[in-house]
Design a protein around this motif. Structure first.
Motif, PDB file in Angstrom:
ATOM      1  N   ALA A 112       0.835  -1.102   0.006  1.00  0.00           N
ATOM      2  CA  ALA A 112      -0.027  -0.034  -0.017  1.00  0.00           C
ATOM      3  C   ALA A 112       0.823   1.343  -0.052  1.00  0.00           C
ATOM      4  O   ALA A 112       0.487   2.197  -0.591  1.00  0.00           O
ATOM      5  CB  ALA A 112      -0.749  -0.042   1.132  1.00  0.00           C
ATOM      6  N   ASN A 113       2.003   1.341   0.549  1.00  0.00           N
ATOM      7  CA  ASN A 113       3.008   2.376   0.616  1.00  0.00           C
ATOM      8  C   ASN A 113       3.720   2.605  -0.703  1.00  0.00           C
ATOM      9  O   ASN A 113       3.767   3.868  -1.117  1.00  0.00           O
ATOM     10  CB  ASN A 113       4.168   2.120   1.665  1.00  0.00           C
ATOM     11  N   LEU A 261       8.222  16.833  10.055  1.00  0.00           N
ATOM     12  CA  LEU A 261       7.200  17.124  10.802  1.00  0.00           C
ATOM     13  C   LEU A 261       6.093  17.823  10.033  1.00  0.00           C
ATOM     14  O   LEU A 261       5.031  17.501  10.351  1.00  0.00           O
ATOM     15  CB  LEU A 261       7.610  18.177  11.804  1.00  0.00           C
ATOM     16  N   VAL A 262       6.466  18.694   9.215  1.00  0.00           N
ATOM     17  CA  VAL A 262       5.319  19.567   8.240  1.00  0.00           C
ATOM     18  C   VAL A 262       4.581  18.320   7.552  1.00  0.00           C
ATOM     19  O   VAL A 262       3.292  18.428   7.673  1.00  0.00           O
ATOM     20  CB  VAL A 262       5.931  20.353   7.319  1.00  0.00           C
ATOM     21  N   GLY A 263       5.346  17.517   6.816  1.00  0.00           N
ATOM     22  CA  GLY A 263       4.671  16.304   6.151  1.00  0.00           C
ATOM     23  C   GLY A 263       3.848  15.515   6.908  1.00  0.00           C
ATOM     24  O   GLY A 263       2.594  15.266   6.536  1.00  0.00           O
ATOM     25  N   MET A 264       4.337  15.183   8.190  1.00  0.00           N
ATOM     26  CA  MET A 264       3.437  14.231   9.111  1.00  0.00           C
ATOM     27  C   MET A 264       2.103  15.171   9.556  1.00  0.00           C
ATOM     28  O   MET A 264       1.044  14.626   9.345  1.00  0.00           O
ATOM     29  CB  MET A 264       4.222  14.015  10.105  1.00  0.00           C
ATOM     30  N   LEU A 265       2.347  16.353   9.824  1.00  0.00           N
ATOM     31  CA  LEU A 265       1.094  17.096  10.532  1.00  0.00           C
ATOM     32  C   LEU A 265       0.099  17.460   9.457  1.00  0.00           C
ATOM     33  O   LEU A 265      -1.072  17.293   9.700  1.00  0.00           O
ATOM     34  CB  LEU A 265       1.732  18.385  11.244  1.00  0.00           C
ATOM     35  N   VAL A 266       0.532  17.875   8.127  1.00  0.00           N
ATOM     36  CA  VAL A 266      -0.360  18.187   7.060  1.00  0.00           C
ATOM     37  C   VAL A 266      -1.371  16.995   6.709  1.00  0.00           C
ATOM     38  O   VAL A 266      -2.329  17.068   6.459  1.00  0.00           O
ATOM     39  CB  VAL A 266       0.405  18.661   5.943  1.00  0.00           C
ATOM     40  N   THR A 267      -0.393  15.556   6.728  1.00  0.00           N
ATOM     41  CA  THR A 267      -1.021  14.494   6.316  1.00  0.00           C
ATOM     42  C   THR A 267      -1.929  13.968   7.337  1.00  0.00           C
ATOM     43  O   THR A 267      -3.162  13.612   6.940  1.00  0.00           O
ATOM     44  CB  THR A 267       0.071  13.286   5.979  1.00  0.00           C
ATOM     45  N   VAL A 268      -1.717  14.000   8.744  1.00  0.00           N
ATOM     46  CA  VAL A 268      -2.551  13.931   9.631  1.00  0.00           C
ATOM     47  C   VAL A 268      -3.852  14.756   9.651  1.00  0.00           C
ATOM     48  O   VAL A 268      -4.912  14.073   9.646  1.00  0.00           O
ATOM     49  CB  VAL A 268      -1.888  13.801  11.091  1.00  0.00           C
ATOM     50  N   SER A 272      -4.733  12.124   4.126  1.00  0.00           N
ATOM     51  CA  SER A 272      -4.205  11.472   2.825  1.00  0.00           C
ATOM     52  C   SER A 272      -2.980  11.848   2.544  1.00  0.00           C
ATOM     53  O   SER A 272      -2.438  13.176   2.549  1.00  0.00           O
ATOM     54  CB  SER A 272      -5.241  12.186   1.704  1.00  0.00           C
ATOM     55  N   SER A 273      -1.883  10.975   2.515  1.00  0.00           N
ATOM     56  CA  SER A 273      -0.484  11.372   2.031  1.00  0.00           C
ATOM     57  C   SER A 273      -0.428  11.766   0.370  1.00  0.00           C
ATOM     58  O   SER A 273       0.213  12.327   0.105  1.00  0.00           O
ATOM     59  CB  SER A 273       0.346  10.105   2.211  1.00  0.00           C
ATOM     60  N   SER A 274      -1.633  11.247  -0.203  1.00  0.00           N
ATOM     61  CA  SER A 274      -1.691  11.342  -1.702  1.00  0.00           C
ATOM     62  C   SER A 274      -1.855  13.372  -1.715  1.00  0.00           C
ATOM     63  O   SER A 274      -1.258  13.586  -2.809  1.00  0.00           O
ATOM     64  CB  SER A 274      -2.664  10.832  -2.358  1.00  0.00           C
ATOM     65  N   PRO A 296      12.097  15.428   2.702  1.00  0.00           N
ATOM     66  CA  PRO A 296      11.985  15.049   3.979  1.00  0.00           C
ATOM     67  C   PRO A 296      10.448  15.336   4.069  1.00  0.00           C
ATOM     68  O   PRO A 296       9.784  14.685   5.108  1.00  0.00           O
ATOM     69  CB  PRO A 296      12.723  15.836   4.802  1.00  0.00           C
ATOM     70  N   ILE A 297       9.736  16.096   3.589  1.00  0.00           N
ATOM     71  CA  ILE A 297       8.526  16.164   3.588  1.00  0.00           C
ATOM     72  C   ILE A 297       7.371  15.120   3.161  1.00  0.00           C
ATOM     73  O   ILE A 297       6.655  14.783   3.993  1.00  0.00           O
ATOM     74  CB  ILE A 297       7.779  17.741   2.782  1.00  0.00           C
ATOM     75  N   THR A 298       7.844  14.648   2.260  1.00  0.00           N
ATOM     76  CA  THR A 298       7.333  13.308   1.803  1.00  0.00           C
ATOM     77  C   THR A 298       7.513  12.318   2.682  1.00  0.00           C
ATOM     78  O   THR A 298       6.628  11.488   2.832  1.00  0.00           O
ATOM     79  CB  THR A 298       7.886  12.894   0.212  1.00  0.00           C
ATOM     80  N   LEU A 299       8.783  12.157   3.199  1.00  0.00           N
ATOM     81  CA  LEU A 299       8.834  10.898   4.214  1.00  0.00           C
ATOM     82  C   LEU A 299       7.964  11.461   5.439  1.00  0.00           C
ATOM     83  O   LEU A 299       7.520  10.379   5.975  1.00  0.00           O
ATOM     84  CB  LEU A 299      10.571  11.126   4.662  1.00  0.00           C
ATOM     85  N   GLY A 300       7.616  12.604   5.686  1.00  0.00           N
ATOM     86  CA  GLY A 300       6.977  12.863   7.107  1.00  0.00           C
ATOM     87  C   GLY A 300       5.567  12.488   6.652  1.00  0.00           C
ATOM     88  O   GLY A 300       4.818  11.894   7.510  1.00  0.00           O
ATOM     89  N   ALA A 301       4.947  12.680   5.432  1.00  0.00           N
ATOM     90  CA  ALA A 301       3.810  12.172   4.892  1.00  0.00           C
ATOM     91  C   ALA A 301       3.512  10.645   5.071  1.00  0.00           C
ATOM     92  O   ALA A 301       2.477  10.193   5.410  1.00  0.00           O
ATOM     93  CB  ALA A 301       3.514  12.668   3.504  1.00  0.00           C
ATOM     94  N   ASN A 302       4.804   9.871   4.783  1.00  0.00           N
ATOM     95  CA  ASN A 302       4.608   8.539   5.061  1.00  0.00           C
ATOM     96  C   ASN A 302       4.300   8.089   6.309  1.00  0.00           C
ATOM     97  O   ASN A 302       3.255   6.983   6.657  1.00  0.00           O
ATOM     98  CB  ASN A 302       6.008   7.822   4.449  1.00  0.00           C
ATOM     99  N   ILE A 303       4.520   8.794   7.432  1.00  0.00           N
ATOM    100  CA  ILE A 303       4.383   8.487   8.500  1.00  0.00           C
ATOM    101  C   ILE A 303       2.979   8.953   9.086  1.00  0.00           C
ATOM    102  O   ILE A 303       2.339   8.328   9.564  1.00  0.00           O
ATOM    103  CB  ILE A 303       5.421   9.258   9.913  1.00  0.00           C
TER     104      ILE A 303
END
Length: 387
Positions: A112-113, A261-268, A272-274, A296-303
């Protein structure tokens, strides 16, 4: 102003007060959890013959990986795929056997990842008419592909041989919940979700055929998952969209950890990581963001994307379901720790993406061929052969 005018209607939608929109998201989240519960009940009601046929060959970890890729490509959402996998792990057939074991589900979660990156790859292809924009966009999209592929190539064999990811996730789950494998735990969400699911199921008490009822619950569950995730995403995007670009630009001057952190927070926030990664594509294409700053923002979205499966597991209240959800988080964190902290290998995904983008710039048909081969042909053929 003309209320029939679409522009006016759009303005009215945008003018919904923030607290009201947040309350709407909470309501949609509750319906999402009910959908997961109905999906679980529908699968259980259909019996072992159906599930044996549906998941035939899933014991092969490579087949499981490809099932996860293809399923996510088809539904265009890793959140839907992982929530479904969590429901399957938390479900049992009429004989009391789990539909999916944790061990079988781990490769599907990894798949899925990989599958979720198809969305931003398609977004990148949309820039094909402008050569330089296309090169930057395609690099930003495919670096996510290469990162996930490298992480799976290293961690899947380790998981198959040692169970390192699932064992770590199980240790965390049992420590937090106080339960044991195969058991259940008391979740404050579970009772409310069960009440809502029972209410919907009671509307179909007039159906005497259990198989037909199970199919109805399955259809309603899937429909609720798709619909609620769609509207949660739309509403959360309105709530945070004005802040996204400022956050991303602020991350440019900070460390990679800030970007994650930005990528993770925005995705949460948008569930949607997409969405997070797809927003990055035009920013990188236009030159607002450098590819290596978007990385790194992309990697944060993964989490960040793993929160959906964790929420779904809380609604089910099953230890194994929570374990597979936690495994998703452990896998993404492990992937980052495996690659990002080491300067010599950190940018390998970016370097590979830049080379692929250079080739695609010379022959743009290669971008379409890559997308179809990577996300459709290989998974489909692999599943057919391995099954």
């Amino acid at each position: 102003m003309d209320p029939a005018n679409p522009a006016v209607a759009g303005q009215r939608r945008q003018s919904m007060p923030g607290p009201m929109r947040a309350a709407l998201v909470i309501g949609l989240l509750y319906l999402f959890l009910i959908g997961v519960k109905l999906l679980e009940g529908g699968i259980k009601g259909l019996g072992s013959d159906f599930t044996d046929t549906l998941f035939q060959g899933v014991s092969n970890p490579v087949a499981g990986l490809l099932v996860g890729v293809l399923a996510t490509v088809l539904v265009q959402s890793s959140s839907v795929t992982t929530a479904t996998i969590v429901a399957l792990v938390g479900s049992e057939t009429v004989t009391g056997i789990p539909v999916l074991t944790v061990e079988q589900a781990v490769p599907m979660i990894m798949g899925a990842n990989i599958g979720t990156t198809v969305t931003n790859t398609i977004v990148a292809v949309a820039h094909m008419r402008q050569s330089e924009e296309f090169r930057r966009a395609f690099t930003a999209a495919t670096m996510h592909d290469f990162f996930n592929i490298i992480a799976v190539a290293v961690l899947l064999p380790l998981e198959v041989l040692t169970g390192c990811l699932s064992n770590t996730a199980r240790f965390i789950t049992e420590a937090v919940s106080g339960g044991v494998a195969g058991g259940s735990f008391d979740s404050p969400v579970k009772g409310a979700v069960k009440w809502g699911a029972n209410l919907i199921e009671s509307l179909f008490d007039w159906i005497s055929n259990e198989d037909i009822a199970a199919v109805m619950f399955l259809i309603i569950g899937v429909a609720l998952i798709f619909t609620t995730l769609t509207f949660i995403t739309k509403n959360m995007r309105v709530l945070v969209a004005a802040r996204i670009e400022r956050s991303l630009n602020a991350a440019l001057a900070k460390s990679g950890m800030i970007g994650m952190l930005v990528g993770m927070l925005v995705t949460v926030a948008v569930q949607s990581s997409s969405i997070t990664t797809s927003i990055l594509i035009p920013l990188v294409a236009s030159g607002v963001l450098l590819v290596r700053n978007a990385y790194p923002i992309t990697l944060g979205a993964n989490i960040g994307t793993t929160v959906t499966a964790l929420i779904a597991a809380m609604g089910i209240g099953n230890i194994d379901a929570l374990t597979i959800a936690m495994t998703h988080t452990v896998f993404n964190v492990a992937g980052i720790l495996l690659i990002y902290p080491w300067p010599k290998i950190r940018c390998i995904p970016v370097d590979l993406a830049e080379k692929l983008a250079g080739l695609a710039l010379q022959r743009k048909s290669l971008a379409l061929a890559y997308t179809l081969t990577m996300f459709v042909a290989i998974p489909l053929i692999g599943i057919l052969v391995l099954r």
